[in-house]
Scaffold this motif. Sequence first.
Motif, PDB file in Angstrom:
ATOM      1  N   CYS A 223       0.816  -1.214   0.000  1.00 20.50           N
ATOM      2  CA  CYS A 223       0.000   0.000   0.000  1.00 20.50           C
ATOM      3  C   CYS A 223       0.853   1.269   0.000  1.00 20.50           C
ATOM      4  O   CYS A 223       0.490   2.269  -0.629  1.00 20.50           O
ATOM      5  CB  CYS A 223      -0.927   0.006   1.206  1.00 20.50           C
ATOM      6  SG  CYS A 223      -2.107  -1.364   1.227  1.00 20.50           S
ATOM      7  N   SER A 224       1.976   1.242   0.717  1.00 16.95           N
ATOM      8  CA  SER A 224       2.798   2.448   0.844  1.00 16.95           C
ATOM      9  C   SER A 224       3.510   2.802  -0.457  1.00 16.95           C
ATOM     10  O   SER A 224       3.998   3.919  -0.613  1.00 16.95           O
ATOM     11  CB  SER A 224       3.821   2.279   1.967  1.00 16.95           C
ATOM     12  OG  SER A 224       4.695   1.205   1.688  1.00 16.95           O
ATOM     13  N   THR A 225       3.562   1.858  -1.419  1.00 15.82           N
ATOM     14  CA  THR A 225       4.154   2.153  -2.727  1.00 15.82           C
ATOM     15  C   THR A 225       3.073   2.361  -3.783  1.00 15.82           C
ATOM     16  O   THR A 225       3.347   2.330  -4.973  1.00 15.82           O
ATOM     17  CB  THR A 225       5.092   1.011  -3.161  1.00 15.82           C
ATOM     18  OG1 THR A 225       4.379  -0.234  -3.130  1.00 15.82           O
ATOM     19  CG2 THR A 225       6.295   0.917  -2.232  1.00 15.82           C
ATOM     20  N   HIS A 226       1.837   2.543  -3.306  1.00 12.95           N
ATOM     21  CA  HIS A 226       0.712   2.902  -4.176  1.00 12.95           C
ATOM     22  C   HIS A 226       0.380   1.828  -5.205  1.00 12.95           C
ATOM     23  O   HIS A 226      -0.093   2.135  -6.297  1.00 12.95           O
ATOM     24  CB  HIS A 226       0.987   4.241  -4.882  1.00 12.95           C
ATOM     25  CG  HIS A 226       1.453   5.308  -3.950  1.00 12.95           C
ATOM     26  ND1 HIS A 226       0.634   5.863  -2.988  1.00 12.95           N
ATOM     27  CD2 HIS A 226       2.672   5.892  -3.803  1.00 12.95           C
ATOM     28  CE1 HIS A 226       1.328   6.757  -2.282  1.00 12.95           C
ATOM     29  NE2 HIS A 226       2.559   6.790  -2.756  1.00 12.95           N
ATOM     30  N   GLN A 227       0.600   0.571  -4.830  1.00 12.85           N
ATOM     31  CA  GLN A 227       0.229  -0.539  -5.710  1.00 12.85           C
ATOM     32  C   GLN A 227      -1.209  -0.969  -5.365  1.00 12.85           C
ATOM     33  O   GLN A 227      -1.453  -2.057  -4.878  1.00 12.85           O
ATOM     34  CB  GLN A 227       1.197  -1.704  -5.534  1.00 12.85           C
ATOM     35  CG  GLN A 227       2.646  -1.363  -5.861  1.00 12.85           C
ATOM     36  CD  GLN A 227       3.572  -2.533  -5.591  1.00 12.85           C
ATOM     37  OE1 GLN A 227       3.346  -3.631  -6.096  1.00 12.85           O
ATOM     38  NE2 GLN A 227       4.605  -2.320  -4.807  1.00 12.85           N
ATOM     39  N   TYR A 228      -2.140  -0.088  -5.602  1.00 12.09           N
ATOM     40  CA  TYR A 228      -3.507  -0.338  -5.192  1.00 12.09           C
ATOM     41  C   TYR A 228      -4.205  -1.331  -6.129  1.00 12.09           C
ATOM     42  O   TYR A 228      -4.041  -1.286  -7.339  1.00 12.09           O
ATOM     43  CB  TYR A 228      -4.301   0.968  -5.190  1.00 12.09           C
ATOM     44  CG  TYR A 228      -3.698   2.035  -4.307  1.00 12.09           C
ATOM     45  CD1 TYR A 228      -3.407   1.773  -2.973  1.00 12.09           C
ATOM     46  CD2 TYR A 228      -3.419   3.292  -4.811  1.00 12.09           C
ATOM     47  CE1 TYR A 228      -2.858   2.738  -2.155  1.00 12.09           C
ATOM     48  CE2 TYR A 228      -2.876   4.285  -4.003  1.00 12.09           C
ATOM     49  CZ  TYR A 228      -2.587   3.997  -2.673  1.00 12.09           C
ATOM     50  OH  TYR A 228      -2.048   4.955  -1.860  1.00 12.09           O
ATOM     51  N   ALA A 229      -4.991  -2.203  -5.536  1.00  9.10           N
ATOM     52  CA  ALA A 229      -5.775  -3.136  -6.342  1.00  9.10           C
ATOM     53  C   ALA A 229      -6.908  -2.393  -7.048  1.00  9.10           C
ATOM     54  O   ALA A 229      -7.401  -1.384  -6.557  1.00  9.10           O
ATOM     55  CB  ALA A 229      -6.341  -4.234  -5.450  1.00  9.10           C
ATOM     56  N   LYS A 230      -7.322  -2.901  -8.197  1.00 16.49           N
ATOM     57  CA  LYS A 230      -8.355  -2.232  -8.986  1.00 16.49           C
ATOM     58  C   LYS A 230      -9.656  -3.026  -9.057  1.00 16.49           C
ATOM     59  O   LYS A 230     -10.612  -2.597  -9.673  1.00 16.49           O
ATOM     60  CB  LYS A 230      -7.847  -2.005 -10.418  1.00 16.49           C
ATOM     61  CG  LYS A 230      -6.533  -1.238 -10.515  1.00 16.49           C
ATOM     62  CD  LYS A 230      -6.655   0.163  -9.933  1.00 16.49           C
ATOM     63  CE  LYS A 230      -5.346   0.932 -10.082  1.00 16.49           C
ATOM     64  NZ  LYS A 230      -5.408   2.264  -9.438  1.00 16.49           N
ATOM     65  N   THR A 231      -9.684  -4.182  -8.425  1.00 15.50           N
ATOM     66  CA  THR A 231     -10.843  -5.055  -8.558  1.00 15.50           C
ATOM     67  C   THR A 231     -11.930  -4.688  -7.554  1.00 15.50           C
ATOM     68  O   THR A 231     -11.655  -4.026  -6.550  1.00 15.50           O
ATOM     69  CB  THR A 231     -10.434  -6.517  -8.325  1.00 15.50           C
ATOM     70  OG1 THR A 231      -9.845  -6.621  -7.023  1.00 15.50           O
ATOM     71  CG2 THR A 231      -9.429  -6.965  -9.359  1.00 15.50           C
TER      72      THR A 231
END
Length: 272
Positions: A223-231
């Motif tokens: 989360c801290s590297t902004h790898q957010y899920a899109k589902t």
Amino acid sequence: MPHNSILNAVCKAIVSVPDVSPEAREAGAEIVEAWIEHFEGEAQHERTLAVEVAFSVTLAPWTKVIGIIDRVNLNAEGIVGIDEWKTVRAPNPRYLKNWNEDKWLMEITNSIQLPTYALAFAEGKFVSAATGTPLRIPRRGKQLPQVRVRAVVKSSPVEFWPESSVGVYEFTDGDIAATKAAYLNAAESIRALRHAGLGLPWQHTGAQCFNQYARDCELLSVCSTHQYAKTPYKAYLISSPETKWLEKFGVKSTNVDPRMVVLSASSYDLWA
């Protein structure tokens, strides 16, 4: 069964487990031997009614709570009790304030796990986790659910918690009502998140992510590297191995209505 016969049977069972290192087998045998010797006298006054008991509680048409109870016992007074048995890490002498018997007892007695067992005792359906056979847990009148907790400490020599009391906790109707409310609120939140279909993350990073229970959240590095899920939000769908017992209670694990939420003590902790 005499002490030596029990110990021999258990040792044979430990030896027969595949893919276990010799060190792990030795440690396991030491723990089991210490447990039998420590509680043998007490066990003579109890009868085991069932072990590894899977349960399901229907709280609402689309909300269920499931889990597995270690042991159900009947004592000399005819009272049915639930046993929760744990193994815990040994305390570090340098950090006794952070991890000791009192800390462990505070954690487990204030968690949702023990009152969940009380809820199951009061309102649940049961099957054997080994065979799937339906089980009936006898209830004596309006007996309040009793849950006994014990932990074996992986130390040398082996220790047991709690030392100062029998570790039996009784749950009132108020306790059970509060547990039901907690699960129902969680289920409504999960249903709302599913229905919104807004995608993950369902909660932004914040103070709750850092140094909780002396550790950071395991997802913080993502989360801290902004790898957010899109589902869309799909958490707590009926797909995990934990829910396999639901079929024994008439709920199929495929093509389930999206309103259905199935929780356990551990999944509630993750949600919270």
